[in-house]
Design an enzyme around this catalytic site. Structure first.
Site, short mmCIF file in Angstrom:
data_model
loop_
_atom_site.label_atom_id
_atom_site.label_comp_id
_atom_site.label_asym_id
_atom_site.label_seq_id
_atom_site.Cartn_x
_atom_site.Cartn_y
_atom_site.Cartn_z
N ASP A 111 0.77 -1.17 0.03
CA ASP A 111 -0.29 -0.01 0.00
C ASP A 111 0.95 1.28 0.01
OD1 ASP A 111 -2.47 -1.24 0.22
OD2 ASP A 111 -2.18 -1.51 2.33
N ASP A 129 -6.78 -1.64 -4.56
CA ASP A 129 -8.06 -1.22 -3.69
C ASP A 129 -8.70 -0.21 -4.51
OD1 ASP A 129 -6.61 -3.03 -1.98
OD2 ASP A 129 -5.56 -1.17 -0.99
#
Length: 153
Positions: A111, A129
């Site tokens: 991330d 995501d």
């Protein structure tokens, strides 16, 4: 043809993660502009770091679950007629596969997008995501539109 969307998501997701892994130091924010940083972190759980324990089996169990969901999505795509839902499912499929690739490679999802207001930071996320969230939004939009159409009949 619709699977090209999934392939595009996987490609762009993995490309951005490769660039971030080469350019950033974990947990050292790079300010892009006020309220947005690039911030390399590894999520061992699912959304918002839920189930992020350090168990050896966690990435494998989450990957297996994601692959089962991918199979369900592919089956759904074969029978779905709505173009909007097909695009949404393709985005979800590409995002899920992009994150599974990370779990297999690193035991965690990479991330790096960090949005914040003041001291409140939204949990860091990635392109996969984002694709999943947009895909879910498109499916919900399609159902809401159909609901409105059915009410008017």
């Amino acid at each position: 043809m619709i699977y090209l969307i999934s392939l595009g998501v996987i490609f762009f997701d993995q490309l951005t993660k490769l660039m971030v892994l080469e350019a950033l130091t974990p947990h050292l924010p790079v300010v892009v502009f006020p309220s947005f940083n690039l911030f390399l972190t590894f999520n061992r759980g699912v959304s918002f770091s839920f189930l992020s324990g350090n168990h050896v089996w966690t990435p494998w169990a989450l990957s297996a679950l994601a692959l089962v969901i991918c199979l369900f999505i592919v089956r759904w795509m074969r029978v779905e007629k709505s173009r909007l839902i097909l695009v949404g499912l393709s985005l979800i499929l590409g995002g899920a596969i992009g994150n599974v690739i990370d779990r297999v490679r690193f035991g965690a999802v990479v991330d790096f997008l960090d949005f914040y207001i003041g001291s409140y930071h939204w949990p860091a996320f990635n392109v996969a995501d984002s694709a999943i969230c947009i895909g879910v939004g498109l499916i919900l939009l399609d159902y809401l539109r159909k609901g409105k159409t059915n009410e008017n009949n």
